[in-house]
Design an enzyme around this catalytic site. Structure first.
Site, PDB file in Angstrom:
ATOM      1  N   GLU A   1     -11.211  -2.098  -4.368  1.00  0.00           N
ATOM      2  CA  GLU A   1     -11.594  -2.357  -2.985  1.00  0.00           C
ATOM      3  C   GLU A   1     -12.510  -1.260  -2.468  1.00  0.00           C
ATOM      4  OE1 GLU A   1      -9.525  -3.165   1.396  1.00  0.00           O
ATOM      5  OE2 GLU A   1      -8.294  -3.208  -0.429  1.00  0.00           O
TER       6      GLU A   1
ATOM      7  N   GLN B   1     -11.256  -9.022   1.962  1.00  0.00           N
ATOM      8  CA  GLN B   1     -10.152  -8.688   2.855  1.00  0.00           C
ATOM      9  C   GLN B   1     -10.486  -9.192   4.251  1.00  0.00           C
ATOM     10  OE1 GLN B   1      -7.311  -5.419   5.004  1.00  0.00           O
ATOM     11  NE2 GLN B   1      -8.702  -4.621   3.480  1.00  0.00           N
TER      12      GLN B   1
ATOM     13  N   HIS C   1      -2.590   0.217  -4.003  1.00  0.00           N
ATOM     14  CA  HIS C   1      -3.469   0.707  -2.931  1.00  0.00           C
ATOM     15  C   HIS C   1      -3.989   2.100  -3.277  1.00  0.00           C
ATOM     16  CE1 HIS C   1      -4.076   2.786   1.080  1.00  0.00           C
ATOM     17  NE2 HIS C   1      -4.892   1.767   1.199  1.00  0.00           N
TER      18      HIS C   1
ATOM     19  N   ASP D   1      -7.761   0.918  -3.529  1.00  0.00           N
ATOM     20  CA  ASP D   1      -8.740   1.072  -2.455  1.00  0.00           C
ATOM     21  C   ASP D   1      -9.348   2.464  -2.583  1.00  0.00           C
ATOM     22  OD1 ASP D   1     -10.228   1.122  -0.141  1.00  0.00           O
ATOM     23  OD2 ASP D   1      -8.646   0.290   1.122  1.00  0.00           O
TER      24      ASP D   1
ATOM     25  N   GLN E   1       0.835  -1.194   0.000  1.00  0.00           N
ATOM     26  CA  GLN E   1       0.000   0.000   0.000  1.00  0.00           C
ATOM     27  C   GLN E   1       0.873   1.248   0.000  1.00  0.00           C
ATOM     28  OE1 GLN E   1      -2.604   0.052   3.404  1.00  0.00           O
ATOM     29  NE2 GLN E   1      -1.019  -0.605   4.821  1.00  0.00           N
TER      30      GLN E   1
ATOM     31  N   CYS F   1      -2.062  -0.647   8.553  1.00  0.00           N
ATOM     32  CA  CYS F   1      -0.773   0.038   8.692  1.00  0.00           C
ATOM     33  C   CYS F   1      -0.434   0.313  10.149  1.00  0.00           C
ATOM     34  CB  CYS F   1      -0.794   1.345   7.906  1.00  0.00           C
ATOM     35  SG  CYS F   1      -2.207   2.397   8.322  1.00  0.00           S
TER      36      CYS F   1
ATOM     37  N   ASP G   1     -14.223  -4.644   2.162  1.00  0.00           N
ATOM     38  CA  ASP G   1     -13.512  -4.330   3.403  1.00  0.00           C
ATOM     39  C   ASP G   1     -14.542  -3.856   4.427  1.00  0.00           C
ATOM     40  OD1 ASP G   1     -11.942  -3.406   5.467  1.00  0.00           O
ATOM     41  OD2 ASP G   1     -10.782  -1.995   4.290  1.00  0.00           O
TER      42      ASP G   1
ATOM     43  N   LYS H   1      -9.428  -8.718   7.520  1.00  0.00           N
ATOM     44  CA  LYS H   1      -8.636  -7.679   8.189  1.00  0.00           C
ATOM     45  C   LYS H   1      -8.293  -8.183   9.588  1.00  0.00           C
ATOM     46  CE  LYS H   1      -8.627  -2.660   7.783  1.00  0.00           C
ATOM     47  NZ  LYS H   1      -8.772  -2.137   6.438  1.00  0.00           N
TER      48      LYS H   1
END
Length: 417
Positions: A270, A326, A193, A235, A171, A358, A304, A328
């Site tokens: 995404e 995803q 990303h 995304d 990303q 992140c 997501d 997560k």
């Protein structure tokens, strides 16, 4: 029992916690901060440094095994757990979780997770607690059995030892152009990303976004090595729905329009839209998937928001409400549940992307690699942080080390056989 004490150590996540509602409402960036009042409960400002909490399991041989707890960047949004509070989590760990840990057989990963993560006062433990503690329990089981974490997952879920490397997705953060160049030069499998999280970055009718997509494809051909052909994954944080409208047909039309601009590339989009609830998200994403499939489009939808927990993943997978889900990891909670989520996706012939945030740490990233390789996920996120170099080296190197160990283990087993 093998655990004789529990340690706690406050720490940092690798990025920041951001108030998604305030950003979507138009908060202006001033340097690295956002100006304005926060909109999501728990936030004292729109962007705050990510915090984490490490849990250390002191084993009877005096080895200390660690796992890290934290929440995702956009905490409190899209049905997720609220902002991570180190003091509250520390108190819960000391009062409730630590005594449970002293009573489990740490050599049995899934059983110990089941015992430790029993509801407290009729409520599920915070998912951040499940995430960090399950990392520590997985590492403890691997230590006690003298195996890799991946081998523990394979044994407990009756999976064969893996041979295939899992594609890595990087990303970019806001340093889009520089980080795209880094990704291309490092031949990342899936990129970039893009962090298309505002009207400014998406543009009127999506024109700014479309230009960026075309630029990434062109740049890949310009500076990529011969034969390099990554998946393009963007995304858009719901901005197609916000700018184009919350109508599945219009969203699918726009995605097809984008895909046509990058012929020859597989295109992942995404979070094209946020329909406001889990059920609405499932119904409308399923319609978008159906429209794209009927047209034979190369574009794939990735979900997501509104798909956070193991139960969410099951519902989206069974409804075919995404081409790729995803998973997560901090939002799912226990790493055992992330393994289950990947296997549910596979059973329903839906792509499994082991993601995360992140805001994570190197320890949680390394555990995610073992989980991803063991379950043979379709792709995994380079994490933590928003820089390419650090995250790609942490995840990529851990995968290469793991595969070398598994190859040796496989050769040993064949020789014994």
């Amino acid at each position: 029992m093998q655990i004789k004490d529990v340690l706690l150590a406050p720490g940092n996540g690798a990025f920041f916690y951001d108030d998604q509602d305030a950003i979507r409402a138009g908060a202006i960036q001033d340097g690295f901060i956002y100006v304005g009042a926060p909109a999501t409960p728990g936030f004292t400002s729109i962007r705050i440094p990510a915090s984490s909490l490490s849990v250390g399991l002191v084993l009877t041989d005096d080895t200390v095994i660690w796992g890290d707890m934290m929440n995702v960047q956009y905490s409190g949004a899209g049905g997720r757990d609220p902002l991570f509070d180190t003091d509250q989590i520390s108190d819960l760990m000391s009062r409730v979780v630590a005594p449970r840990l002293l009573d489990v057989d740490a050599s049995h990963f899934r059983d110990s997770c089941t015992e430790v993560f029993e509801p407290f006062e009729h409520q599920q433990l915070p998912l951040a607690v499940e995430y960090g503690v399950s990392q520590a329990l997985l590492r403890a089981s691997a230590h006690l059995q003298r195996k890799t974490m991946a081998e523990i997952i394979c044994a407990e879920f009756d999976l064969p030892l893996p041979t295939r490397r899992v594609p890595i997705y990087c990303q970019s953060g806001d340093a889009r152009e520089i980080n795209v160049d880094k990704m291309i030069l490092k031949a990342v499998d899936v990129l970039p990303h893009g962090l298309i999280n505002s009207r400014q970055k998406f543009g009127v009718d999506g024109q700014t976004f479309m230009e960026f997509v075309k630029w990434v494809a062109t740049r890949t051909r310009q500076i990529g090595r011969p034969g390099y052909h990554p998946v393009l994954h963007f995304d858009v944080y719901g901005w197609i729905g916000q700018e184009i409208g919350l109508e599945p047909q219009l969203i699918a039309d726009f995605i097809c329009k984008v895909a046509v601009t990058v012929p020859g590339f597989t295109l992942n989009i995404e979070s094209p839209a946020d329909f406001g609830s889990r059920q609405a998200q499932i119904e409308n994403y399923a319609k978008i998937v159906s429209i794209l499939d009927s047209r034979g489009s190369i574009a794939r939808i990735v979900v997501d928001e509104r798909c956070n927990t193991l139960e969410d993943v099951r519902l989206f997978a069974e409804a075919k409400a995404a081409h790729l889900i995803q998973i997560k990891t901090p939002d799912v909670g226990s790493i055992a549940d992330t393994a289950r989520a990947v296997l549910i996706c596979k059973a329903n012939k839906v792509g499994a992307y082991v993601g995360g945030s992140c805001t994570e740490t190197e320890l949680s990233a390394q555990a995610s690699v073992h989980l991803s390789v063991a379950t043979q996920a379709d792709m995994m996120l380079a994490k933590p942080g928003m820089g390419v170099d650090e995250a790609f080296s942490i995840v990529g190197n851990e995968q290469n080390r793991l595969l070398a160990m598994l190859n040796r283990r496989r050769a040993q087993n064949e020789n014994v056989g």
